[in-house]
Scaffold this motif. Structure first.
Motif: not given
Length: 462
Positions: A15-39
């Motif tokens: 919880r401490e690791t993922v808390s406090g980060l803005p929603r926009e960061f998590w969408w950016l994080w998801i886009s990165t993960l999706v990108n690398r899943l298809g690498a």
């Protein structure tokens, strides 16, 4: 009871690791993960060219070099686009171009066409990196940036680990399917950016005619004296090149990147020359991905509020001597142990280095600064294969590992000199930052220990 306590402790840490980060960061994080899943293409490109197409290993190496050259060309261009056009448009253009060029690569068969399209793929895929890193700096508070960069790096490695395993199965079915799946995943990444991510580039007050007046408390270009006391000038590539401390960091980043490149270049060649099989190398290098996925988050919790200068000194030396110890490896187990050493250095170095680039960058020049930083890795990916091959052929692998130890020591010494009197971190400027309010700036000032935070200066892009 101990197991219950450990589970609760793990949940609290998560919880401490993922808390406090803005929603926009998590969408950016998801886009990165999706990108690398298809690498997939980077994993099976050499096999595709040699086994499926019947080309020589030399030609496969040439295509890989052209792909890297494309990345070198687009590193600075992507940074300039991120500052001039915005982070979101740059990512959309780069990711769409990547999807189209990767799909085209699966259909071309002439050797010149393959080489040319591979160059375009390298350009397109690397152009979005400065924009991604600049957007992350825009939307995340200074005290959370190392954690954010670590989570993003974790997503990259998690996605690549999964895609690497899937690439083998897909290649057995159809290489073309691999190209098309990667194109589709990259396009999905662009759709996430289009639908969920607002533009985060800071507004430039000077654009309306009032700009370029540094004013009281404005920050200057963050160069030799920490950027205090002088008005910030228009930020162009010349500004980046004249920033002596930052260019010193870029040079040191190149040295560290050269070391880490040996995991994919010098290590397999040396193990093959010593009589080990590709499977042996696969077992040893798999430790790298596993450790990053397992340790990146807990190590980040340990380092996120520590002095970046010391972390970079330690990680540079650890990387150099981690590869240096490879000279004494005589079994797969010992090779794996050396991988553990330099992987720990990688886990510490990657987010700390990216956070440092943000700290040394003027607010309205983050794209260009990130582009120059990306360039150091792109150039290392070109130089390392050539230099490593020459050293191994002429002097033996032991000399390469000794060279890594020397380069790591030199990089550590360089960081120790350059990291004195670091400037305070700029506050977040994106829409997510506006919702968090003033305390973020105050906390950034307290962490930096350099007195009241100065307001960003009016800057016009060059």
């Amino acid at each position: 009871m101990p197991s219950v306590v450990s589970v609760r402790a793990f949940r609290h840490a998560a919880r401490e690791t993922v808390s406090g980060l803005p929603r926009e960061f998590w969408w950016l994080w998801i886009s990165t993960l999706v990108n690398r899943l298809g690498a997939f293409v980077a994993t099976f490109m050499a096999l595709y060219l040699t086994l499926d197409r019947g080309y020589s290993a030399s030609y496969a190496g040439l295509v890989a070099a052209l792909h890297g050259l494309g990345g070198v060309v687009s590193s600075l261009g992507g940074g300039v686009m991120a500052d001039r056009l915005g982070r979101r448009p740059t990512m959309l253009v780069a990711q769409t171009a990547t999807a189209l060029s990767v799909a085209a690569l699966g259909f071309v068969h002439h050797p010149l066409a393959i080489a040319g399209v591979a160059f375009l793929v390298g350009m397109a895929s690397n152009a979005s990196r400065p924009a991604v890193q600049a957007m992350m700096a825009d939307i995340v508070r200074p005290e959370d940036r190392v954690r954010a960069f670590s989570l993003n790096y974790w997503a990259i490695n998690l996605g690549f680990a999964i895609s690497s395993m899937g690439a083998g199965f897909i290649a057995e079915f159809s290489y073309l399917a691999g190209f098309l799946i990667e194109a589709g995943m990259t396009l999905a990444c662009a759709i996430v950016v289009f639908l969920k991510l607002p533009e985060s580039r800071p507004e430039q007050p000077g654009a309306g005619g009032k700009g370029n007046k540094g004013g009281k408390g404005s920050k200057g270009s963050k160069g030799d004296e920490g950027g205090k006391g002088a008005p910030e000038e228009a930020v162009g590539l010349g500004t980046v090149l004249r920033d002596r401390r930052f260019m010193g960091v870029v040079g040191l980043s190149f040295l560290v990147a050269f070391i880490f490149q040996q995991g994919a270049i010098g290590l397999p060649v040396a193990m093959g020359a010593a009589g080990f099989t590709p499977a042996d190398y696969g077992m040893a290098i798999a430790v790298n991905g596993v450790l990053i996925v397992v340790l990146q988050i807990p190590v980040t919790r340990f380092i996120q509020h520590r002095d970046p200068g010391r972390l970079l000194v330690v990680s540079s030396v650890l990387a150099g001597y981690g590869f240096g110890l490879t000279a004494f490896a005589g079994s797969v187990g010992v090779f794996a142990l050396t991988v553990c050493v330099w992987t720990l250095a990688e886990i510490v170095n990657a987010p700390t280095q990216t956070g440092l680039v943000v700290r040394l960058s003027p607010v309205h020049g983050r794209g260009r600064y990130q582009g120059m930083y990306t360039l150091s890795w792109a150039v290392a990916s070109l130089v390392a294969p050539l230099m490593s091959g020459v050293v191994i052929d002429r002097y033996g692998a032991e000399w390469l590992w000794g060279l890594c130890a020397v380069v790591g020591t030199a990089a550590g010494a360089g960081y120790a000199v350059l990291m004195r009197r670091l400037p305070a971190e700029e506050p977040a400027t994106g829409p997510a930052a506006a919702r968090t309010g003033e305390p973020a700036t105050e906390r950034a000032t307290d962490l930096a220990g350099e007195g009241p935070a100065a307001a960003p200066a009016d800057v016009a892009t060059a």
